[in-house]
Scaffold this motif. Sequence first.
Motif, PDB file in Angstrom:
ATOM      1  N   ASN A 131       8.235  32.252  25.875  1.00  0.00           N
ATOM      2  CA  ASN A 131       7.067  32.094  24.869  1.00  0.00           C
ATOM      3  C   ASN A 131       5.742  31.917  25.113  1.00  0.00           C
ATOM      4  N   TRP A 133       4.394  33.486  27.704  1.00  0.00           N
ATOM      5  CA  TRP A 133       3.778  35.131  28.097  1.00  0.00           C
ATOM      6  C   TRP A 133       3.721  35.951  26.686  1.00  0.00           C
ATOM      7  N   SER A 135       3.225  34.557  23.625  1.00  0.00           N
ATOM      8  CA  SER A 135       2.298  34.025  22.663  1.00  0.00           C
ATOM      9  C   SER A 135       0.899  34.435  23.429  1.00  0.00           C
ATOM     10  N   LYS A 136       0.702  34.387  24.824  1.00  0.00           N
ATOM     11  CA  LYS A 136      -0.694  35.045  25.345  1.00  0.00           C
ATOM     12  C   LYS A 136      -0.793  36.697  25.038  1.00  0.00           C
ATOM     13  N   PHE A 138       0.712  38.288  22.658  1.00  0.00           N
ATOM     14  CA  PHE A 138       0.395  38.866  21.244  1.00  0.00           C
ATOM     15  C   PHE A 138      -0.900  38.357  20.777  1.00  0.00           C
ATOM     16  N   THR A 139      -1.434  37.323  21.384  1.00  0.00           N
ATOM     17  CA  THR A 139      -2.701  37.054  20.946  1.00  0.00           C
ATOM     18  C   THR A 139      -3.579  38.111  21.332  1.00  0.00           C
ATOM     19  N   ALA A 140      -3.513  38.503  22.583  1.00  0.00           N
ATOM     20  CA  ALA A 140      -4.359  39.595  22.973  1.00  0.00           C
ATOM     21  C   ALA A 140      -4.397  40.706  22.026  1.00  0.00           C
ATOM     22  N   GLN A 142      -3.157  41.216  19.271  1.00  0.00           N
ATOM     23  CA  GLN A 142      -3.680  41.152  17.695  1.00  0.00           C
ATOM     24  C   GLN A 142      -5.075  41.551  17.735  1.00  0.00           C
ATOM     25  N   SER A 143      -5.761  41.063  19.019  1.00  0.00           N
ATOM     26  CA  SER A 143      -7.209  41.207  18.704  1.00  0.00           C
ATOM     27  C   SER A 143      -7.552  42.664  19.045  1.00  0.00           C
TER      28      SER A 143
END
Length: 163
Positions: A131, A133, A135-136, A138-140, A142-143
């Motif tokens: 979770n 890796w 989360s990190k 998918f945050t990147a 998405q941007s």
Amino acid sequence: MKLYTYWRSTTSYRVRSALNLKGIDFVSVPVNLVAGEQQAENYARINPGLGVPTLVTDDGTVLTQSMAILDWLEEVYPVPALLPVDPVERARVRAAAMVIAADVHPVNNLRVVGELKKMGHSQEDAVDWMNLWMSKGFTAFQSLIRADTPFCFGDTPSGPVTL
Ligand SMILES: N[C@@H](CCC(=O)N[C@@H](CS)C(=O)NCC(=O)O)C(=O)O
């Protein structure tokens, strides 16, 4: 063409998506990763990386590594394109793809999580690890993509293509 694949494998999924978007016929050869079939001697002979996917073309050429297979498909079957024409746009699409392919997937791969467990970590630790890796990553991710289009970079999978 023959695609050695596993239904739950994201690396195989990306190649299946490309084959389907390009309308290329292929036969799926299931490799059961949970049963360890990727480590069998006869599979290791075609894919020494001991993972899926492996694509075997009609003339018997063996291709491994999902991102290399995607590049090959794009070069040999350019229409419909999966990459934009503009070099900067291509670099942006590849950057987003590499967040998943290079930053998220390798640290969450079955064999990596297996090693964590051999070191004594629990299933709960393993899920927290994955979770983290994802989360990190998918945050990147998405941007790096567009928020206002049906596909990540535009109205089609290849973004604003001008072919
Ligand atoms: N970098 C390789 C990775 C291939 C890979 O390891 N795929 C995973 C499935 S998503 C696998 O087969 N894992 C088996 C294992 O870890 O034992 C690629 O993109 O093709």
